[in-house]
Structure formats: structure tokens, C-alpha cells
Write a protein that holds these residues in place. Structure first.
Motif, PDB file in Angstrom:
ATOM      1  N   TRP A   1      -5.487  -0.949   3.158  1.00  0.00           N
ATOM      2  CA  TRP A   1      -6.726  -0.810   2.759  1.00  0.00           C
ATOM      3  C   TRP A   1      -7.775   0.082   3.454  1.00  0.00           C
ATOM      4  CZ3 TRP A   1      -7.564  -1.721  -2.408  1.00  0.00           C
ATOM      5  CH2 TRP A   1      -8.810  -1.852  -2.804  1.00  0.00           C
TER       6      TRP A   1
ATOM      7  N   ARG B   1      -5.318   3.041  -3.179  1.00  0.00           N
ATOM      8  CA  ARG B   1      -5.835   1.513  -3.773  1.00  0.00           C
ATOM      9  C   ARG B   1      -4.783   0.996  -4.714  1.00  0.00           C
ATOM     10  NH1 ARG B   1     -12.171   3.202  -3.009  1.00  0.00           N
ATOM     11  NH2 ARG B   1     -12.302   2.686  -0.545  1.00  0.00           N
TER      12      ARG B   1
ATOM     13  N   GLY C   1       0.635  -5.507  -3.774  1.00  0.00           N
ATOM     14  CA  GLY C   1      -0.034  -6.692  -3.432  1.00  0.00           C
ATOM     15  C   GLY C   1      -0.195  -7.758  -4.588  1.00  0.00           C
TER      16      GLY C   1
ATOM     17  N   SER D   1      -7.274  -0.894 -12.625  1.00  0.00           N
ATOM     18  CA  SER D   1      -8.580  -0.545 -12.639  1.00  0.00           C
ATOM     19  C   SER D   1      -8.895   0.555 -11.444  1.00  0.00           C
ATOM     20  CB  SER D   1      -9.382  -1.657 -11.976  1.00  0.00           C
ATOM     21  OG  SER D   1      -9.553  -2.661 -12.929  1.00  0.00           O
TER      22      SER D   1
ATOM     23  N   ARG E   1      -6.584 -15.620  -5.185  1.00  0.00           N
ATOM     24  CA  ARG E   1      -5.881 -15.319  -6.129  1.00  0.00           C
ATOM     25  C   ARG E   1      -4.298 -15.268  -5.608  1.00  0.00           C
ATOM     26  NH1 ARG E   1      -6.553 -11.928 -10.730  1.00  0.00           N
ATOM     27  NH2 ARG E   1      -4.510 -10.966 -11.384  1.00  0.00           N
TER      28      ARG E   1
ATOM     29  N   PRO F   1      -0.746 -13.967  -5.181  1.00  0.00           N
ATOM     30  CA  PRO F   1      -0.296 -12.664  -5.669  1.00  0.00           C
ATOM     31  C   PRO F   1       1.065 -12.682  -6.632  1.00  0.00           C
ATOM     32  CG  PRO F   1      -0.624 -12.639  -3.215  1.00  0.00           C
ATOM     33  CD  PRO F   1      -0.800 -14.158  -3.598  1.00  0.00           C
TER      34      PRO F   1
ATOM     35  N   LEU G   1      -7.098  -8.802   1.079  1.00  0.00           N
ATOM     36  CA  LEU G   1      -7.484  -7.565   0.366  1.00  0.00           C
ATOM     37  C   LEU G   1      -8.793  -7.958  -0.307  1.00  0.00           C
ATOM     38  CD1 LEU G   1      -4.537  -6.162  -1.215  1.00  0.00           C
ATOM     39  CD2 LEU G   1      -5.805  -5.015   0.631  1.00  0.00           C
ATOM     40  N   PRO G   2      -9.844  -7.173  -0.379  1.00  0.00           N
ATOM     41  CA  PRO G   2     -10.860  -7.199  -0.913  1.00  0.00           C
ATOM     42  C   PRO G   2     -10.744  -7.369  -2.469  1.00  0.00           C
ATOM     43  CG  PRO G   2     -11.179  -5.345   0.129  1.00  0.00           C
ATOM     44  CD  PRO G   2      -9.767  -5.755   0.441  1.00  0.00           C
TER      45      PRO G   2
ATOM     46  N   LEU H   1      -9.400 -10.250  -3.929  1.00  0.00           N
ATOM     47  CA  LEU H   1      -8.308 -11.489  -3.903  1.00  0.00           C
ATOM     48  C   LEU H   1      -8.871 -12.565  -3.760  1.00  0.00           C
ATOM     49  CD1 LEU H   1      -6.588  -8.684  -4.435  1.00  0.00           C
ATOM     50  CD2 LEU H   1      -4.759 -10.194  -3.950  1.00  0.00           C
TER      51      LEU H   1
ATOM     52  N   ARG I   1      -5.638 -12.085 -22.968  1.00  0.00           N
ATOM     53  CA  ARG I   1      -5.157 -10.915 -23.045  1.00  0.00           C
ATOM     54  C   ARG I   1      -6.506  -9.786 -22.992  1.00  0.00           C
ATOM     55  NH1 ARG I   1      -0.134 -10.277 -24.898  1.00  0.00           N
ATOM     56  NH2 ARG I   1      -0.554  -8.405 -26.162  1.00  0.00           N
TER      57      ARG I   1
ATOM     58  N   ARG J   1      -7.448  -9.154 -19.378  1.00  0.00           N
ATOM     59  CA  ARG J   1      -6.381  -8.602 -18.370  1.00  0.00           C
ATOM     60  C   ARG J   1      -6.875  -7.280 -17.517  1.00  0.00           C
ATOM     61  NH1 ARG J   1      -1.124  -8.813 -21.949  1.00  0.00           N
ATOM     62  NH2 ARG J   1      -0.677 -10.933 -21.631  1.00  0.00           N
ATOM     63  N   LEU J   2      -7.370  -6.602 -18.292  1.00  0.00           N
ATOM     64  CA  LEU J   2      -7.744  -5.186 -17.933  1.00  0.00           C
ATOM     65  C   LEU J   2      -9.273  -5.025 -17.581  1.00  0.00           C
ATOM     66  CD1 LEU J   2      -5.302  -3.037 -19.843  1.00  0.00           C
ATOM     67  CD2 LEU J   2      -4.972  -3.925 -17.826  1.00  0.00           C
ATOM     68  N   VAL J   3     -10.134  -6.227 -17.317  1.00  0.00           N
ATOM     69  CA  VAL J   3     -11.324  -6.345 -17.083  1.00  0.00           C
ATOM     70  C   VAL J   3     -11.329  -5.642 -15.618  1.00  0.00           C
ATOM     71  CG1 VAL J   3     -13.214  -7.621 -16.288  1.00  0.00           C
ATOM     72  CG2 VAL J   3     -12.081  -8.092 -18.290  1.00  0.00           C
ATOM     73  N   ALA J   4     -12.050  -4.665 -15.181  1.00  0.00           N
ATOM     74  CA  ALA J   4     -12.219  -4.053 -13.975  1.00  0.00           C
ATOM     75  C   ALA J   4     -12.925  -4.807 -13.163  1.00  0.00           C
ATOM     76  CB  ALA J   4     -12.931  -2.846 -14.029  1.00  0.00           C
ATOM     77  N   ARG J   5     -11.981  -5.016 -12.118  1.00  0.00           N
ATOM     78  CA  ARG J   5     -12.431  -5.998 -10.860  1.00  0.00           C
ATOM     79  C   ARG J   5     -12.954  -5.052  -9.699  1.00  0.00           C
ATOM     80  NH1 ARG J   5      -8.395  -9.139 -11.694  1.00  0.00           N
ATOM     81  NH2 ARG J   5      -7.541  -8.595  -9.642  1.00  0.00           N
TER      82      ARG J   5
ATOM     83  N   SER K   1     -12.573  -2.982  -6.882  1.00  0.00           N
ATOM     84  CA  SER K   1     -11.221  -2.311  -6.076  1.00  0.00           C
ATOM     85  C   SER K   1     -11.625  -1.376  -5.307  1.00  0.00           C
ATOM     86  CB  SER K   1     -10.294  -1.728  -7.206  1.00  0.00           C
ATOM     87  OG  SER K   1     -11.095  -0.547  -8.131  1.00  0.00           O
ATOM     88  N   GLY K   2     -12.729  -1.407  -4.688  1.00  0.00           N
ATOM     89  CA  GLY K   2     -13.173  -0.444  -3.571  1.00  0.00           C
ATOM     90  C   GLY K   2     -14.796  -0.444  -3.413  1.00  0.00           C
TER      91      GLY K   2
END
Lengths: 174, 514
Positions: free
Chosen positions: A26, A42, A49, A57, B429, B431, B469-470, B472, B504, B507-511, B513-514
Motif C-alpha cells: 500500500w 490500490r 486483500g 472504489s 473487517r 477479509p 490496510l487503511p 479495513l 445491495r 455494496r458499492l458505497v465508496a470507502r 481507498s487512499g
């Protein structure tokens, strides 16, 4: 897990992932040049992972800066399939197919064949998801129809009973 | 009552026994009885109520005998193959309602007519007032219901199983019909119709209800009805090494326990591995005392036992003795001895109160109806009691099913735990799964810094891997304005439904990731 056809980049990141060193991978991803490369790395890290939502996302963020990028589309489609999101999986799968066709003249025969296999695989799995979703919708509709049908039938019985004459005991006692 | 209680069990392998299923079954039975009372009142005015009673009992008896077959067949028709838990929300509600209406309603409606018919027959035969006859009938029928409740739950279902329970109930009704026919002095009148119904009734013995299908390359090793639930042990042979699952009620794609031949970590994606997380930062105790609330078939024991450095000793609490029994038969759950003490038939909260000593780790893995955390096991008061049972520096680790950090169940249970511990708690979370591990600690620092888990300080068979990981892991601090669950107000079933319904879309709610 989806198989990734491109071998061009991210060698170091992948080596770290193979060693299960996700944190270092990462960190390294953050040092890559270019937003597209960072998001690509990422997305792969999060996918491997076990976080498909995060992988999606990241891929989607990358596609905003690099629309039509094959590798990012690969992760976006793969993550959507993992998340069982038929609509997005089909949309990204279709876009990936179109972009692969556009890029085919620039691809080596090996790459071309690998992408063809991937696109077919994604397409089939997306269609299976869509069929599954349709079956679910149909099942809910069926169950709802049966329930409402019975409800209507009961209402008719109730009306019929209510309209029939009240009985009187043949042996009135009070 | 026999039919009502057995009805829920009949639906369980298909739709589970969650609150919505119970609500549907009770609502349909009550609706049917209400209509039956009304209809029975009309029928009672006819010339021969006792004769009518015999027909009604005969019809109800025949219909009840066919319930297991009809219910299973209809459920099979309504449920697509291999649906996931988060896909099942709409189907569980509408499906169980449809099956309840189409199978339980007719016999329950017929049974509803019985009461007014008996009252009328009794009043006429004994020249009683309506009130007196009604009171007598209600007295007897309510006592019968009482017997039905206890008899069905504690004897009939565990001993005879579902099909024979229904059949026994139907046989009693047929016998009652014969008695009513005798009392009504029907003789041979309507004999052909009665014979046909009896043939149909007997025919029910020749058919077996369907069961939910298994995934390809999976075999069912055993199926059992316990006092609490429908259980089945399934072995999946699709991978190299077989995996066994204990499934409860409907199952969908979830399970209560899992087994593999080798002791130790399960394949990635199984949350049981994450109960080993405290070992990454804990020096070995001597021994490491673990209280397992929700032992199931013993998966946690087998996973934690592989961390030999800890020398774990377990007290395992499992409400359903049949689950432990199956654990010993199919999941290599060891017999009670110096390493393991099992408490069966005991509720986890009661066990927590009577357990002695400070535990180094409490594992909370209790679920009712497959997906629902029991309301009394996720409240602030419960977590306070758990904290009191921990040794200094001890860990509470709880498995939460959910779909994101702000999932209604995950966030409210974590907030409740933080309030009880009066300190931050961690949500990790797991994995490749839809599970979260809740970690709280009594008088000890949590392994957390700068938005992520700290590196391991002790050797453990579980690698932290992507858990660091950030995004999680999250730390939840106690907040006065947070919605917490209490013994007084714990709408966990509603939150669970919200969680699944929203799944449902979430599921794709942006979390981050960076």
C-alpha cells in the motif's frame, strides 16, 4: 479470483502482495507515478486483500482520470462480479469488451488472446449474475402474487359469509 | 397450537425462523381462525352441527397431513436455487407469507369453525346457555392449546420430527371426526365422501416432503430436529480437502460451524480465524482462559487450539445440546476434560453471570435464526457484564455480520460495546467475508495507531495481512449521542432487516481507498 492478463506493471507491488505484506504494498502504491497507476495498484491490493468494495472504489476513481483504461476496467468488472452487482458487472464488462476491440491493433498476440479470454469470462459471469437477479425478481413477484391472490380470495369469502343470513340456534336458551 | 408451532418449523428449512416469518405465520393463523369462527357461527345454525363438525374435522385432518409435502413443494417453487443471505430479504417476507396463506390457512380456517360448532352442539345436547357452553369449550380448547405448546416443542418435534408431528395431529383430528360422526349418528350417510377423504389422508404417508437442495458436490451427512431448530451437517467436496458445515434452519449461504480435517486456520474468508487476533499482541497466559459464548459445533475451539503458544483452556456455552452432539460426531469437538468444559442448554447471558474467574478472552458468536444476534446479547448491559468477566487486559471478541462499518447492526453493536467498556473498541473487517470482528479490551491498550492496526508483537499462526490496510479497521469511540442498544430498547431485529435490505445498495458505497 479474476485472472489478470496484463503483466506490464506493478511487479514490486505484486511481489509484496505475494509475501502478504499488504502495508508495504500500500505504501509503495502511494509512491507510484501517476494517479492511474496509484489507483490501479490500490485496486489490486484491495481486491487481493478481500475487499471488493474498496477495490471497486479505487478502480472507479482511476477510471475518472483514465477513462477506458483496460486494467482499471478489469478490476472494476472483477470487483462488481465479486459483489454480485449484475448491473455494474454487465456495464463494465461491455465497456471492457469494446475497449479491448479498440486496443487490439496495439496488443501483442499473447495479450490479445488473454484479453479475449478475460472478456468472455467476465461476460459469461455477468450474464449469469443478471439471470440470477431476474430469477430473484421473478420469485418475489410470484410470492407477492400468490399472497395478494389469497388475500383477495379471503376478502371474497368474508363478504360472502357476512352477506349470508345470520343463523339462529335451534335451541335458543337465552 | 401444534400446527402453528410446527408450521414455523416447516418453513424453517426454506425461509428461516426470523421475526418476519413468525409474524407471517401467526398473522395467517389468526386470520384463518377469525374467518373460521365467523364461518363456524353460520354453519352452527344448520340442522346438525355435530355432523358438520365431523366433516370439518375430517377435512382439517386430511389437509394437515399433507402440509409438509405441500409446504415444501410450494417453497421449492417460490425459492430460486442458491440465493445468498443478503438477497433473501424480500423473498423471506413474501415467500413465507405466500406459503403460509396457501398451506396453513385452509386447515386453520376449518379448525376455526370447530369452536362455534362444538359450542352449538353442546348447547343443544345438554341444553346449556351459550355462555356456559362457550365457557366450557374455551376452557377445554385452551388447555388443549397449552398441551400443544409444550408437547410440540419439547416432545413431538424433537422425537417424531416434522412429518410425523403433523401426521399425528391429523390422526387425532380424524379420530375426533369419527367420534363426532358417531355422536351425530350419521351412519352411512356421506360415507363415500368420508372414505375419499380418508384415502387422501392415508396417501399423505406415501409422499416425502422435499428439502432445500445442496450445492453441487455437497452431501448431507445428518439432519436433525432439535428443541430449538432444524439442523443439518453438510460436507462440501468441491475443493481438495472436504469442509463440513453445520447449517441451521434455512441456511442460505451461511452456516453456524465449519470443520476441516486439519486443526488450525480455516481457508481465507472464514471469520473464525480472526478470533485469533488478540494472540498477535498478547503474551501467552498460563493457561489462556477463553469463554466461548455460542460454541456451536466447536469451530472456535479447534481454531484457537492451533495457537499452541497460548495453551488455551475453554468454557464453551451452547444453548442447543443437539449442536454439541453433532459437533462431537462430525466436527471433532473434543469431550469435556481439562482443556474444555461445555455448558449446554444454558443461555449465554446466564452463563456469563455464573461463570467464575477472569477470562483472557471472551468469544461472542451467538446468533438466533441464523442472522439475528439475540437482543439480550448485544446491549450495553450485556457488554458491561462481559467486561466484568474479563481479566485485566482481557479481550472481548465478537463476530458481527454486516456489510459496512456504518451498517445498522455493526455500528449500533459497536457503539453499545464502546459505551459499556467506556473506551474505544475496534471493528476489523474480515477479509473476503461479510463479517466484522468487534474487539474490546478491559484496562488494556488496543493495538491501534494512526488509522490502522499495529504490527503484531507476538508470533501467531494468523498473519495480519490485509487487516492492516487503511479502511479495513475502524476505531469506535464511546459517544453520548450514539445510538446504543439497551435491555430496555433493543430493536436489533429491525436493524438486521434494514441491514439486509440495504445490503445491495450499500455494496458499492465508496470507502476510503487512499
Amino acid at each position: 479470483m479474476a485472472s489478470y492478463p496484463s503483466q506490464a506493471e506493478l511487479t514490486e507491488v505484486r511481489a509484496l502482495l505475494d509475501a502478504s505484506d499488504y502495508c508495504e504494498a500500500w505504501r509503495l502504491a502511494g509512491t507510484l507515478k501517476g494517479a492511474r497507476e496509484k489507483d490501479l495498484a490500490r485496486s489490486e491490493i484491495l481486491y487481493r486483500g478481500g475487499d471488493p468494495a474498496g477495490a471497486f472504489s479505487a478502480a472507479r476513481a482511476g477510471l475518472e482520470t483514465a477513462p477506458g483504461d483496460l486494467d482499471l476496467l478489469f478490476w472494476a468488472t472483477g470487483s462488481s462480479i465479486w459483489l454480485r452487482d449484475a448491473e455494474r458487472a454487465q456495464a463494465y464488462s461491455r465497456e471492457l469488451r469494446a475497449r479491448v476491440e479498440d486496443a487490439r491493433p496495439r496488443l501483442s498476440p499473447g495479450e490479445s488472446e488473454a484479453w479475449t479470454r478475460t472478456v468472455e469470462d467476465f461476460s459469461n459471469r455477468s450474464q449469469e449474475l443478471a439471470q440470477h437477479d431476474r430469477a430473484l425478481d421473478l420469485a418475489v413477484t410470484r410470492a407477492r402474487t400468490v399472497s395478494l391472490g389469497f388475500g383477495a380470495g379471503l376478502f371474497l369469502i368474508l363478504v360472502w359469509v357476512a352477506r349470508s343470513s345470520h343463523g339462529r340456534s335451534s335451541n335458543p336458551v337465552s | 397450537m401444534v400446527v402453528e408451532l410446527a408450521a414455523v418449523r416447516m418453513l424453517a428449512p426454506w425461509f428461516g425462523t426470523s421475526l418476519v416469518v413468525w409474524t407471517n405465520v401467526i398473522a395467517v393463523i389468526l386470520l384463518a381462525l377469525a374467518l373460521g369462527y365467523l364461518l363456524g357461527g353460520r354453519l352452527a345454525a344448520k340442522t346438525h352441527p355435530a355432523a358438520m363438525l365431523s366433516w370439518v374435522l375430517l377435512g382439517a385432518g386430511c389437509a394437515i397431513a399433507w402440509l409438509p409435502f405441500l409446504g415444501a413443494t410450494l417453497s421449492r417453487a417460490l425459492l430460486p436455487e442458491r440465493i445468498a443471505l443478503d438477497e433473501a430479504a424480500g423473498l423471506v417476507g413474501w415467500g413465507s407469507l405466500a406459503v403460509s396463506l396457501s398451506t396453513f390457512l385452509p386447515p386453520a380456517l376449518l379448525l376455526g369453525t370447530v369452536c362455534p360448532l362444538v359450542v352449538e352442539a353442546l348447547a343443544r345436547a345438554r341444553h346449556l346457555s351459550a355462555g356456559s357452553a362457550g365457557g366450557s369449550v374455551l376452557f377445554v380448547s385452551t388447555l388443549g392449546s397449552l398441551g400443544g405448546v409444550f408437547g410440540t416443542s419439547h416432545f413431538l418435534l424433537p422425537t417424531l420430527g416434522l412429518k410425523l408431528t403433523f401426521w399425528l395431529a391429523s390422526a387425532l383430528l380424524i379420530a375426533s371426526a369419527a367420534l363426532a360422526r358417531f355422536v351425530a349418528r350419521q351412519g352411512a350417510r356421506g360415507g363415500l365422501g368420508a372414505a375419499l377423504i380418508l384415502v387422501a389422508w392415508a396417501g399423505s404417508l406415501a409422499v416425502s416432503p422435499e428439502r432445500p437442495s445442496l450445492p453441487p458436490e455437497a452431501v448431507e451427512l445428518e439432519r436433525r430436529e432439535s428443541n430449538y431448530q432444524a439442523l443439518r451437517v453438510v460436507e462440501d467436496r468441491s475443493q481438495g480437502a472436504p469442509l463440513r458445515y453445520l447449517q441451521v434452519n434455512e441456511g442460505f449461504d451461511s452456516f453456524q460451524s465449519v470443520w476441516q480435517g486439519e486443526l488450525g486456520l480455516l481457508p481465507a474468508g472464514f471469520y473464525y480465524n480472526d478470533f485469533l487476533l488478540p494472540a498477535s499482541w498478547s503474551e501467552a497466559g498460563s493457561p489462556w482462559n477463553v469463554l466461548v459464548l455460542g460454541l456451536g459445533a466447536g469451530t472456535v475451539v479447534r481454531v484457537l487450539s492451533a495457537e499452541s503458544r497460548l495453551e488455551p483452556r475453554f468454557v464453551g456455552v451452547e444453548l442447543d445440546p443437539a449442536v454439541v452432539d453433532l459437533g462431537r460426531s462430525y466436527f471433532d469437538l473434543e469431550e469435556d476434560g481439562p482443556r474444555l468444559t461445555t455448558w449446554t442448554g444454558l443461555d449465554a447471558r446466564v452463563a456469563l453471570r455464573v461463570a467464575e474467574g477472569g477470562f483472557d478472552q471472551i468469544v461472542l458468536d451467538c446468533y438466533a435464526n441464523q442472522v439475528e444476534i439475540p437482543p439480550h446479547l448485544c446491549t450495553v448491559e450485556f457488554f458491561r457484564e462481559a467486561k466484568a468477566r474479563l481479566a485485566e487486559g482481557g479481550w472481548l471478541t465478537a463476530n458481527l455480520g454486516g456489510f459496512d462499518f456504518d451498517d445498522p447492526v455493526v455500528s449500533s453493536v459497536a457503539a453499545s460495546c464502546a459505551r459499556a467498556f467506556e473506551s474505544g473498541v475496534l471493528l476489523v473487517r474480515v477479509p473476503q467475508s461479510r463479517n466484522y470482528l468487534l474487539i474490546a479490551r478491559r484496562d488494556g491498550a488496543l493495538p491501534w495507531s494512526s488509522g490502522g492496526l499495529l504490527p503484531a508483537t507476538q508470533e501467531s499462526i494468523l498473519e495480519l495481512g490485509p487487516r492492516r490496510l487503511p479502511g479495513l479497521t475502524e476505531r469506535i469511540e464511546p459517544r453520548d449521542d450514539a445510538f446504543v442498544l439497551t435491555d430496555d430498547r433493543c430493536p436489533i431485529e429491525r436493524l438486521q432487516t434494514q441491514s439486509i435490505v440495504q445490503a445491495r445498495a450499500r455494496r458499492l458505497v465508496a470507502r476510503g481507498s487512499g
